[in-house]
Write a protein that holds these residues in place. Structure first.
Motif, PDB file in Angstrom:
ATOM      1  N   TRP A 260      17.929  25.723  42.348  1.00  0.00           N
ATOM      2  CA  TRP A 260      18.660  26.452  43.381  1.00  0.00           C
ATOM      3  C   TRP A 260      19.463  27.579  42.752  1.00  0.00           C
ATOM      4  N   GLU A 261      19.939  28.476  43.611  1.00  0.00           N
ATOM      5  CA  GLU A 261      20.780  29.589  43.181  1.00  0.00           C
ATOM      6  C   GLU A 261      22.061  29.589  44.008  1.00  0.00           C
ATOM      7  N   SER A 262      23.136  30.072  43.414  1.00  0.00           N
ATOM      8  CA  SER A 262      24.389  30.196  44.163  1.00  0.00           C
ATOM      9  C   SER A 262      25.075  31.501  43.786  1.00  0.00           C
ATOM     10  N   THR A 263      25.631  32.163  44.799  1.00  0.00           N
ATOM     11  CA  THR A 263      26.354  33.410  44.587  1.00  0.00           C
ATOM     12  C   THR A 263      27.760  33.105  44.081  1.00  0.00           C
ATOM     13  N   TRP A 264      28.245  33.926  43.151  1.00  0.00           N
ATOM     14  CA  TRP A 264      29.581  33.741  42.604  1.00  0.00           C
ATOM     15  C   TRP A 264      30.484  34.901  43.009  1.00  0.00           C
ATOM     16  N   SER A 265      31.759  34.583  43.176  1.00  0.00           N
ATOM     17  CA  SER A 265      32.759  35.570  43.576  1.00  0.00           C
ATOM     18  C   SER A 265      33.885  35.588  42.555  1.00  0.00           C
ATOM     19  N   LEU A 266      34.794  36.530  42.741  1.00  0.00           N
ATOM     20  CA  LEU A 266      35.982  36.594  41.895  1.00  0.00           C
ATOM     21  C   LEU A 266      37.092  35.787  42.556  1.00  0.00           C
ATOM     22  N   ALA A 267      37.608  34.792  41.848  1.00  0.00           N
ATOM     23  CA  ALA A 267      38.697  33.965  42.363  1.00  0.00           C
ATOM     24  C   ALA A 267      40.016  34.476  41.805  1.00  0.00           C
ATOM     25  N   VAL A 268      40.947  34.751  42.714  1.00  0.00           N
ATOM     26  CA  VAL A 268      42.238  35.335  42.326  1.00  0.00           C
ATOM     27  C   VAL A 268      43.353  34.612  43.083  1.00  0.00           C
ATOM     28  N   PRO A 269      44.593  34.718  42.614  1.00  0.00           N
ATOM     29  CA  PRO A 269      45.708  34.135  43.376  1.00  0.00           C
ATOM     30  C   PRO A 269      45.791  34.759  44.769  1.00  0.00           C
ATOM     31  N   SER A 270      46.123  33.961  45.764  1.00  0.00           N
ATOM     32  CA  SER A 270      46.154  34.442  47.153  1.00  0.00           C
ATOM     33  C   SER A 270      47.108  35.617  47.356  1.00  0.00           C
ATOM     34  N   ARG A 271      48.138  35.681  46.564  1.00  0.00           N
ATOM     35  CA  ARG A 271      49.124  36.762  46.725  1.00  0.00           C
ATOM     36  C   ARG A 271      48.612  38.105  46.195  1.00  0.00           C
TER      37      ARG A 271
ATOM     38  N   ILE B 171      44.461  30.248  46.419  1.00  0.00           N
ATOM     39  CA  ILE B 171      43.352  31.005  45.817  1.00  0.00           C
ATOM     40  C   ILE B 171      42.592  31.754  46.898  1.00  0.00           C
ATOM     41  N   SER B 172      42.211  32.998  46.583  1.00  0.00           N
ATOM     42  CA  SER B 172      41.342  33.796  47.453  1.00  0.00           C
ATOM     43  C   SER B 172      40.101  34.184  46.671  1.00  0.00           C
ATOM     44  N   LEU B 173      38.987  34.289  47.384  1.00  0.00           N
ATOM     45  CA  LEU B 173      37.736  34.716  46.764  1.00  0.00           C
ATOM     46  C   LEU B 173      37.418  36.137  47.199  1.00  0.00           C
ATOM     47  N   ARG B 174      37.122  37.007  46.225  1.00  0.00           N
ATOM     48  CA  ARG B 174      36.726  38.382  46.492  1.00  0.00           C
ATOM     49  C   ARG B 174      35.220  38.504  46.284  1.00  0.00           C
ATOM     50  N   ARG B 175      34.506  38.854  47.326  1.00  0.00           N
ATOM     51  CA  ARG B 175      33.060  38.954  47.223  1.00  0.00           C
ATOM     52  C   ARG B 175      32.671  40.113  46.300  1.00  0.00           C
ATOM     53  N   LEU B 176      31.653  39.885  45.492  1.00  0.00           N
ATOM     54  CA  LEU B 176      31.165  40.901  44.559  1.00  0.00           C
ATOM     55  C   LEU B 176      29.786  41.374  45.012  1.00  0.00           C
TER      56      LEU B 176
END
Length: 292
Positions: A162-173, A252-257
């Motif tokens: 399988w494949e999975s997309t990865w994002s950038l995880a950053v502090p929510s603030r 935590i917030s995820l920023r889509r790449l």
């Protein structure tokens, strides 16, 4: 050569003592000793030698144990071919990373017949591949990234899972960012970065993406599990790549790449020619079916 005797020799090479073989296979220690002695007589060379209060394989014993893997696999394949209705039987040794054990391997355990057992050890890809190459496991479940592809030895067979997309995880603030992958990463050029402590693949991806954004990432933290990475981000120790589908956590917030979009690719690896061994073939079939 007697197949059962080869099984005992192979078990001794893996378990390290006749007592352990006795416990694992449900025979007496004297039976193990007698059968290996008979095998040594059959092949005309000593297969074990004293090692203190225990025994160890001689060089000839180690070589024969290596051959036994192929011989027993061929025997099992022949048995299955002559009796297609017979259920697979045997122990499949697996080395795999945490996520694929949790999400792919454990769910298929209940689907295995009683005669098929799994021996699972959690390992990152470098360790899993080393174990497979040394024939200490039958199956390695590994991963790489589309932006950091792994070279696969031609002696191994690779089966995509399988494949999975990865994002950038950053502090929510953290401030909101949009645009291409380079635009998103550039906003965190001054941040500390967290990468895997046991595998370099995600670090290669981080460095590749940062280069596209025009900066050198400051890698200051290394962690072995996604949960710990998540906790480090929440604690303000840095930012990291994480699966886009990872359960959302407070803080935590995820920023889509996008363009490029990093993807992790999970796959199964076996030694070439081994997939006809029915217990291994069954496990692979269940894994690929679940991935679909």
């Amino acid at each position: 050569m007697d197949v059962r005797r080869l099984e005992l020799l192979l078990a001794l090479s893996r378990l390290g003592s006749m007592h352990a073989v006795s416990d694992a296979l449900g025979v007496t220690t004297s039976t193990v000793s007698q059968q290996i002695a008979a095998l040594a007589k059959e092949v005309g060379t000593p297969l074990i030698e004293p090692d203190g209060r225990r025994v160890r394989l001689t060089p000839a014993g180690r070589r024969l144990a290596g051959h036994a893997v192929d011989i027993l696999a061929a025997h099992e394949a022949a048995r299955a071919d002559l009796d297609p209705s017979a259920e697979p039987a045997g122990t499949v040794r697996v080395a795999a990373f945490h996520t694929v054990i949790r999400d792919s391997l454990l769910p298929v355990v209940a689907q295995l017949p009683p005669a098929v057992r799994l021996e699972i050890q959690e390992q990152e890809p470098p360790e899993a591949l080393a174990l497979l190459e040394r024939d200490q496991v039958d199956l390695a479940l590994s991963y790489d990234y589309n932006l950091a592809p792994a070279a696969v030895d031609r002696a191994l067979e690779s089966i995509p899972l399988w494949e999975s997309t990865w994002s950038l995880a950053v502090p929510s603030r953290s401030r909101r960012t949009t645009g291409t992958t380079a635009d998103v990463l550039a906003a965190f050029a001054d941040s500390d970065w967290i990468v895997n402590s046991r595998h370099t693949a995600d670090e290669h991806v981080v460095r590749t993406l940062a280069a596209l954004a025009g900066f050198e990432p400051r890698i200051t933290q290394r962690a072995d599990t996604l949960q710990l990475v998540q906790e480090m981000i929440t604690a303000g120790l840095g930012v990291a790549l994480m699966p886009a589908t990872y359960p959302k956590t407070t803080g935590i917030s995820l920023r889509r790449l996008r363009t490029p979009e990093p993807q992790m690719r999970a796959y199964a690896l076996t030694r070439r020619g081994r997939t006809d061994w029915s217990p291994l073939s069954l496990v692979l079939s269940l894994l690929t079916r679940r991935a679909r």
